[in-house]
Motif scaffolding. Structure first.
Motif, PDB file in Angstrom:
ATOM      1  N   ALA A 252     -16.083 -11.719 -15.626  1.00  0.00           N
ATOM      2  CA  ALA A 252     -16.590 -10.398 -15.235  1.00  0.00           C
ATOM      3  C   ALA A 252     -15.442  -9.446 -14.920  1.00  0.00           C
ATOM      4  O   ALA A 252     -15.482  -8.268 -15.295  1.00  0.00           O
ATOM      5  N   SER A 253     -14.417  -9.958 -14.252  1.00  0.00           N
ATOM      6  CA  SER A 253     -13.257  -9.117 -13.929  1.00  0.00           C
ATOM      7  C   SER A 253     -12.526  -8.674 -15.183  1.00  0.00           C
ATOM      8  O   SER A 253     -12.119  -7.514 -15.301  1.00  0.00           O
ATOM      9  N   ALA A 254     -12.382  -9.580 -16.125  1.00  0.00           N
ATOM     10  CA  ALA A 254     -11.693  -9.231 -17.377  1.00  0.00           C
ATOM     11  C   ALA A 254     -12.450  -8.141 -18.122  1.00  0.00           C
ATOM     12  O   ALA A 254     -11.845  -7.166 -18.590  1.00  0.00           O
ATOM     13  N   TYR A 255     -13.768  -8.291 -18.235  1.00  0.00           N
ATOM     14  CA  TYR A 255     -14.549  -7.265 -18.920  1.00  0.00           C
ATOM     15  C   TYR A 255     -14.546  -5.938 -18.151  1.00  0.00           C
ATOM     16  O   TYR A 255     -14.573  -4.868 -18.759  1.00  0.00           O
ATOM     17  N   ALA A 256     -14.515  -6.007 -16.815  1.00  0.00           N
ATOM     18  CA  ALA A 256     -14.440  -4.780 -16.024  1.00  0.00           C
ATOM     19  C   ALA A 256     -13.113  -4.057 -16.271  1.00  0.00           C
ATOM     20  O   ALA A 256     -13.073  -2.831 -16.413  1.00  0.00           O
ATOM     21  N   VAL A 257     -12.022  -4.806 -16.340  1.00  0.00           N
ATOM     22  CA  VAL A 257     -10.717  -4.209 -16.611  1.00  0.00           C
ATOM     23  C   VAL A 257     -10.682  -3.621 -18.020  1.00  0.00           C
ATOM     24  O   VAL A 257     -10.206  -2.492 -18.220  1.00  0.00           O
ATOM     25  N   ILE A 258     -11.198  -4.350 -18.990  1.00  0.00           N
ATOM     26  CA  ILE A 258     -11.234  -3.854 -20.374  1.00  0.00           C
ATOM     27  C   ILE A 258     -12.058  -2.567 -20.445  1.00  0.00           C
ATOM     28  O   ILE A 258     -11.642  -1.582 -21.066  1.00  0.00           O
ATOM     29  N   GLY A 259     -13.205  -2.566 -19.793  1.00  0.00           N
ATOM     30  CA  GLY A 259     -14.046  -1.369 -19.780  1.00  0.00           C
ATOM     31  C   GLY A 259     -13.379  -0.195 -19.095  1.00  0.00           C
ATOM     32  O   GLY A 259     -13.465   0.945 -19.561  1.00  0.00           O
ATOM     33  N   THR A 260     -12.692  -0.469 -17.995  1.00  0.00           N
ATOM     34  CA  THR A 260     -11.990   0.591 -17.273  1.00  0.00           C
ATOM     35  C   THR A 260     -10.867   1.171 -18.117  1.00  0.00           C
ATOM     36  O   THR A 260     -10.683   2.393 -18.172  1.00  0.00           O
ATOM     37  N   ILE A 261     -10.118   0.325 -18.788  1.00  0.00           N
ATOM     38  CA  ILE A 261      -9.025   0.800 -19.649  1.00  0.00           C
ATOM     39  C   ILE A 261      -9.584   1.669 -20.773  1.00  0.00           C
ATOM     40  O   ILE A 261      -9.045   2.752 -21.060  1.00  0.00           O
ATOM     41  N   LYS A 262     -10.666   1.231 -21.414  1.00  0.00           N
ATOM     42  CA  LYS A 262     -11.264   2.025 -22.488  1.00  0.00           C
ATOM     43  C   LYS A 262     -11.773   3.362 -21.966  1.00  0.00           C
ATOM     44  O   LYS A 262     -11.607   4.401 -22.611  1.00  0.00           O
TER      45      LYS A 262
ATOM     46  N   MET B  13     -10.660   4.980 -19.310  1.00  0.00           N
ATOM     47  CA  MET B  13      -9.504   5.822 -18.976  1.00  0.00           C
ATOM     48  C   MET B  13      -8.879   6.409 -20.239  1.00  0.00           C
ATOM     49  O   MET B  13      -8.466   7.571 -20.246  1.00  0.00           O
ATOM     50  N   GLU B  14      -8.805   5.637 -21.308  1.00  0.00           N
ATOM     51  CA  GLU B  14      -8.268   6.142 -22.571  1.00  0.00           C
ATOM     52  C   GLU B  14      -9.151   7.252 -23.134  1.00  0.00           C
ATOM     53  O   GLU B  14      -8.657   8.251 -23.646  1.00  0.00           O
ATOM     54  N   LYS B  15     -10.469   7.080 -23.003  1.00  0.00           N
ATOM     55  CA  LYS B  15     -11.388   8.095 -23.488  1.00  0.00           C
ATOM     56  C   LYS B  15     -11.229   9.396 -22.693  1.00  0.00           C
ATOM     57  O   LYS B  15     -11.193  10.489 -23.267  1.00  0.00           O
ATOM     58  N   VAL B  16     -11.099   9.279 -21.377  1.00  0.00           N
ATOM     59  CA  VAL B  16     -10.917  10.460 -20.536  1.00  0.00           C
ATOM     60  C   VAL B  16      -9.582  11.137 -20.859  1.00  0.00           C
ATOM     61  O   VAL B  16      -9.522  12.367 -20.966  1.00  0.00           O
ATOM     62  N   ARG B  17      -8.527  10.368 -21.032  1.00  0.00           N
ATOM     63  CA  ARG B  17      -7.219  10.934 -21.368  1.00  0.00           C
ATOM     64  C   ARG B  17      -7.251  11.646 -22.726  1.00  0.00           C
ATOM     65  O   ARG B  17      -6.640  12.699 -22.887  1.00  0.00           O
ATOM     66  N   SER B  18      -7.951  11.049 -23.693  1.00  0.00           N
ATOM     67  CA  SER B  18      -7.999  11.673 -25.015  1.00  0.00           C
ATOM     68  C   SER B  18      -8.785  12.989 -24.957  1.00  0.00           C
ATOM     69  O   SER B  18      -8.470  13.928 -25.679  1.00  0.00           O
ATOM     70  N   ARG B  19      -9.777  13.088 -24.107  1.00  0.00           N
ATOM     71  CA  ARG B  19     -10.527  14.346 -23.951  1.00  0.00           C
ATOM     72  C   ARG B  19      -9.660  15.422 -23.322  1.00  0.00           C
ATOM     73  O   ARG B  19      -9.729  16.582 -23.707  1.00  0.00           O
TER      74      ARG B  19
END
Length: 123
Positions: free
Chosen positions: A102-112, A114-120
């Protein structure tokens, strides 16, 4: 003074969570409610993370220290747990695996996210 203010903020959130926990018709841990309240405050932008940054950093760095009382209680109850040791070990292994997953998927989701927000913001 800054640490006292941070303690006041965290303990106030814990006190509100304890009050809500007492009002609920089902037993629900106030500590979990505290985390939910803190998350909601952070998401609402009413609360700034730097308001508790020093104290939370200290608590995270010394987290292992806070597990000592729980470990001592388990050792004290060894005779009661002795017959169920394999069951408890299996539960610990399964829940550890689930927590890591669950932690790994939470980190992966958070990174994605954050990347989406940065690209916007950059695009």
């Amino acid at each position: 003074m800054k640490i006292l203010r941070e303690l006041l903020i965290i303990f106030s959130i814990c006190l509100v969570a304890q009050f809500i926990s007492e009002l609920l018709p089902i037993p629900f841990p106030a500590s979990v409610l505290s985390l939910v309240i803190l998350l909601l405050l952070l998401l609402s932008k009413m609360f700034k993370p730097h308001w508790i940054q020093n104290l939370s950093g200290f608590l995270l760095k010394n987290m292992a220290f806070f597990f000592i009382p729980a470990g001592v209680c388990i050792i004290e109850q060894y005779t009661a747990l002795k017959g169920n040791i394999l069951t408890l070990l299996l539960i610990c292994l399964v829940t550890t695996f689930l927590t890591f997953t669950a932690s790994a998927y939470a980190v992966i989701g958070t990174i994605k996210l954050m990347e989406k927000v940065r690209s916007r913001h950059n695009g």
